[in-house]
Every structure is written in C-alpha cells, then in structure tokens.
Design a protein around this motif. Structure first.
Motif, PDB file in Angstrom:
ATOM      1  N   ASN A  29       0.818  -1.225   0.000  1.00 22.04           N
ATOM      2  CA  ASN A  29       0.000   0.000   0.000  1.00 22.04           C
ATOM      3  C   ASN A  29       0.849   1.271   0.000  1.00 22.04           C
ATOM      4  O   ASN A  29       0.566   2.229   0.732  1.00 22.04           O
ATOM      5  CB  ASN A  29      -0.952   0.008   1.200  1.00 22.04           C
ATOM      6  CG  ASN A  29      -1.894  -1.180   1.195  1.00 22.04           C
ATOM      7  OD1 ASN A  29      -2.441  -1.558   0.163  1.00 22.04           O
ATOM      8  ND2 ASN A  29      -2.056  -1.801   2.357  1.00 22.04           N
ATOM      9  N   LEU A  30       1.886   1.258  -0.823  1.00 25.80           N
ATOM     10  CA  LEU A  30       2.750   2.431  -0.939  1.00 25.80           C
ATOM     11  C   LEU A  30       2.508   3.119  -2.289  1.00 25.80           C
ATOM     12  O   LEU A  30       2.571   2.469  -3.330  1.00 25.80           O
ATOM     13  CB  LEU A  30       4.221   2.028  -0.852  1.00 25.80           C
ATOM     14  CG  LEU A  30       4.685   1.347   0.430  1.00 25.80           C
ATOM     15  CD1 LEU A  30       6.152   0.948   0.294  1.00 25.80           C
ATOM     16  CD2 LEU A  30       4.494   2.262   1.627  1.00 25.80           C
ATOM     17  N   LEU A 106       0.388   8.020   3.047  1.00 22.82           N
ATOM     18  CA  LEU A 106       0.556   6.792   3.834  1.00 22.82           C
ATOM     19  C   LEU A 106      -0.720   6.375   4.556  1.00 22.82           C
ATOM     20  O   LEU A 106      -0.678   5.566   5.484  1.00 22.82           O
ATOM     21  CB  LEU A 106       1.677   6.999   4.858  1.00 22.82           C
ATOM     22  CG  LEU A 106       3.040   7.397   4.287  1.00 22.82           C
ATOM     23  CD1 LEU A 106       4.047   7.614   5.407  1.00 22.82           C
ATOM     24  CD2 LEU A 106       3.546   6.348   3.308  1.00 22.82           C
ATOM     25  N   HIS A 109      -1.245   2.585   4.832  1.00 25.41           N
ATOM     26  CA  HIS A 109      -0.180   1.738   5.347  1.00 25.41           C
ATOM     27  C   HIS A 109      -0.484   1.274   6.756  1.00 25.41           C
ATOM     28  O   HIS A 109      -1.103   1.994   7.535  1.00 25.41           O
ATOM     29  CB  HIS A 109       1.150   2.494   5.324  1.00 25.41           C
ATOM     30  CG  HIS A 109       2.354   1.625   5.499  1.00 25.41           C
ATOM     31  ND1 HIS A 109       2.915   1.369   6.731  1.00 25.41           N
ATOM     32  CD2 HIS A 109       3.093   0.934   4.583  1.00 25.41           C
ATOM     33  CE1 HIS A 109       3.962   0.566   6.564  1.00 25.41           C
ATOM     34  NE2 HIS A 109       4.086   0.284   5.284  1.00 25.41           N
TER      35      HIS A 109
END
Length: 221
Positions: A29-30, A106, A109
């Motif tokens: 998930n970047l 982010l 994340h």
C-alpha cells in the motif's frame, strides 16, 4: 538446491532483523513517486534501501543509490507535473524531504509512523552530507563488508566518461581500473600460460622416460 538454500537464509536473516510483521506488510500500500501526495518522494525506493542496509549491511551500495535520488532536480516554483516530467524513468523519485507531509500518501499503510521513522533514518544513514562511518562503527552496526563480489569496483560509484574511454583505448592500463584486461592481469595470464607449458613439458618428459624404461626391461627379459 544451493540457490534455494541461499534465498531461505537471506529471508530468515531479514525477518530476524526487520521483524516478521514488517516483512509481510511493510512494502504494501505504498504510492509511487508519480502520486502527487508524495510530492515526488520515492517512498518504496527509500524503504528498500533501509531494508537492505538494516538486514544485510549493504551500506556502500545504499549510499551510492541514495546519492542518485539526491541528484533528482526539483523546483518548488514549478508544478508537480512539470517536475515529474523532468525526472529520469530508470531512477525516478526524490530522496527523503523533512518538509514534505506524507500523511495522506501513507493513509493505507499498516504503520505510517514507523514508516516515517524509517525514511528519516535512511536519510540520516545515507545522505551525502553525513560523514562516512569508521570501520569500527560499521562493524558495530553490522555494515562491515564480508565479501566483495563486484566485477566493476567503481560501479555504482562515479566512473567518468573520459575514464571509461581511456580504459578501452589503452586495454585497461589507464583510466577506470578494476575490470577488463589490465597490465597486471596480462602479466599474470602470461605467467600462468608459461607455468602450464612447463608442466606439460615435464609430463611429456616423464612419459618418454617411462617408455624408455619399459623398453629396457623388455630387452632384459
């Protein structure tokens, strides 16, 4: 196989030093540096560098790669699109920027705060303004060199175009060294060939002597 065994040991070492949860979720998930929320910061690239330095002690390699990210031009007066259009595709993205808020980037994340800490730590370790650690400091961090498998010792450093051209024009005697035919390597190769030639001559001599001895024994019988 040998390769599978090596991969298993490397994966186990990384898990021991980075933690199982980080190994499973840390790189998920970047957003890429082409996502405007990152302001061009190469989050995934930076985390990869942090991982290999912390897990495998690849400090010199990491520092050279980080230097490339530092060299990425970024003009705050220009739009995000204009800056992105100027970036090189083979090493896209910027180094860590303390003034860039990555909270939105982010949001998906699993541990954004830990990730930010790792980005800052990566910059602290590898930025070009940081003094080179001593051999003792590298050893304490686990960054001391075990083996150097680099064929071209100057890469990924800073070989010059003139140095590479000079190396090719002089057969490796001048310019970039550490690869290709050098004067020392050619002398060594010549000595080895002479050694093998001498060894072959000795063997042939022994065979002739052996044949002569057998003939003498047959005459006696």
């Amino acid at each position: 196989s040998v390769l599978n065994g090596a991969e298993d040991r490397l994966a186990k070492l990384a898990e021991e030093r980075l933690g199982k949860e980080w190994m499973e979720k840390g790189m998920l998930n970047l957003p890429t540096c082409y996502d405007e929320r990152t302001n061009g910061v190469a989050i995934g690239h930076l985390l990869w560098l942090h991982n290999i330095v912390q897990a495998y002690g690849m400090y010199e390699f990491g520092k050279d790669r980080y230097k490339m990210l530092e060299a990425t031009g970024w003009n705050k007066k220009k739009s995000f699109e204009d800056n992105i259009a100027k970036m090189v595709s083979f090493n896209a993205g910027r180094s860590h920027q303390s003034d860039v808020d990555l909270t939105g980037a982010l949001s998906s994340h699993f541990d954004a705060e830990l990730l930010k800490k790792k980005l800052a730590e990566c910059h602290e370790w590898l930025n070009s303004k940081t003094d080179e650690p001593t051999d003792e400091e590298k050893k304490e961090q686990g960054w001391d060199q075990a083996y150097n498998l680099t064929v071209w010792e100057e890469f990924p450093g800073q070989p010059t175009v003139s140095g590479v051209l000079l190396q090719n024009m002089t057969g490796g005697r001048m310019g970039i060294t550490g690869t290709g035919p050098t004067r020392a390597s050619m002398v060594e190769a010549k000595n080895m060939r002479m050694s093998f030639s001498a060894s072959n001559a000795d063997i042939q001599g022994l065979l002739v002597d052996s044949d002569e001895e057998e003939e003498e024994e047959e005459k006696k019988e």
